[in-house]
Design a protein around this motif. Structure first.
Motif, short mmCIF file in Angstrom:
data_model
loop_
_atom_site.label_atom_id
_atom_site.label_comp_id
_atom_site.label_asym_id
_atom_site.label_seq_id
_atom_site.Cartn_x
_atom_site.Cartn_y
_atom_site.Cartn_z
N UNK A 184 0.84 -1.20 0.00
CA UNK A 184 0.00 0.00 0.00
C UNK A 184 0.88 1.25 0.00
N UNK A 185 1.99 1.20 0.71
CA UNK A 185 2.89 2.35 0.81
C UNK A 185 3.52 2.70 -0.54
N UNK A 186 3.56 1.76 -1.49
CA UNK A 186 4.17 2.01 -2.80
C UNK A 186 3.20 2.66 -3.79
N UNK A 187 1.91 2.68 -3.47
CA UNK A 187 0.92 3.25 -4.38
C UNK A 187 0.98 4.77 -4.31
N UNK A 188 1.18 5.41 -5.45
CA UNK A 188 1.24 6.87 -5.53
C UNK A 188 -0.15 7.47 -5.61
N UNK A 189 -0.96 6.93 -6.51
CA UNK A 189 -2.35 7.38 -6.63
C UNK A 189 -3.16 6.30 -7.33
N UNK A 190 -4.48 6.45 -7.27
CA UNK A 190 -5.36 5.54 -7.97
C UNK A 190 -6.37 6.33 -8.76
N UNK A 191 -6.84 5.73 -9.84
CA UNK A 191 -7.72 6.43 -10.76
C UNK A 191 -8.72 5.44 -11.36
N UNK A 192 -9.98 5.85 -11.46
CA UNK A 192 -10.97 5.00 -12.11
C UNK A 192 -10.83 5.14 -13.63
N UNK A 193 -10.69 4.01 -14.31
CA UNK A 193 -10.54 3.98 -15.77
C UNK A 193 -11.86 3.46 -16.35
N UNK A 194 -12.64 4.37 -16.89
CA UNK A 194 -13.98 4.04 -17.38
C UNK A 194 -13.94 2.99 -18.50
N UNK A 200 -10.38 14.44 -7.00
CA UNK A 200 -11.41 14.77 -7.98
C UNK A 200 -12.28 13.55 -8.19
N UNK A 201 -13.20 13.60 -9.15
CA UNK A 201 -14.14 12.49 -9.26
C UNK A 201 -13.51 11.20 -9.78
N UNK A 202 -12.31 11.27 -10.33
CA UNK A 202 -11.66 10.06 -10.85
C UNK A 202 -10.43 9.64 -10.07
N UNK A 203 -9.82 10.52 -9.28
CA UNK A 203 -8.52 10.25 -8.68
C UNK A 203 -8.48 10.40 -7.17
N UNK A 204 -7.66 9.56 -6.54
CA UNK A 204 -7.30 9.68 -5.13
C UNK A 204 -5.79 9.61 -5.05
N UNK A 205 -5.21 10.43 -4.20
CA UNK A 205 -3.76 10.54 -4.11
C UNK A 205 -3.27 10.07 -2.74
N UNK A 206 -2.09 9.45 -2.72
CA UNK A 206 -1.43 9.06 -1.48
C UNK A 206 -0.73 10.30 -0.95
#
Length: 131
Positions: A21-31, A69-75
């Protein structure tokens, strides 16, 4: 820190792998894939679900993620600097040619700046002994 098991490619043809989990920079929903992409410095991984669901799961597993934002979350722990107009969270201290950036809304940028400023210790006030 905890690991999560993610797909190596969006179709799952190359199997799964554990990712810290610590290595994840950000996550994004890919429609187009109907999956969430998890970005690390070295690779991109995928899994089913919503961005909001995974943000909560990662935060409940010791992460420090923020919806920007509506698509992204950041670490938040991995952000080294931000850019404005357009808004980006950057994961390297200085610009590089192929650096990863996470786009943000104005609200997300403001929320991130607040979270980052609370992470920086404020100098302690010195009170003189004799007045």
């Amino acid at each position: 820190m905890e690991h999560i098991t993610l797909l190596v490619d969006h179709k799952g043809k190359n199997g799964v792998t554990p990712v810290k989990i610590a290595d994840i920079l950000y996550l994004s929903y890919i429609k187009a894939y109907r999956k969430v992409a998890f970005y690390t410095a070295d690779a991109t991984y995928y899994f089913m679900g919503s961005k909001e669901h995974w943000t909560e799961v990662l935060n409940n597993s010791g992460g420090n993620f923020l919806d920007v934002d509506r698509h992204n979350s950041v670490n938040v722990s991995k952000v080294k600097r931000t850019e404005t107009m357009p808004y980006y969270a950057c994961f390297e201290k200085f610009r590089t040619v192929k650096e990863l950036k996470c786009s943000m809304s104005a609200r997300g940028y403001n929320d991130l700046v607040k979270r980052l400023s609370s992470r920086i210790e404020q100098p302690k006030k010195v009170v003189p002994i004799f007045q």
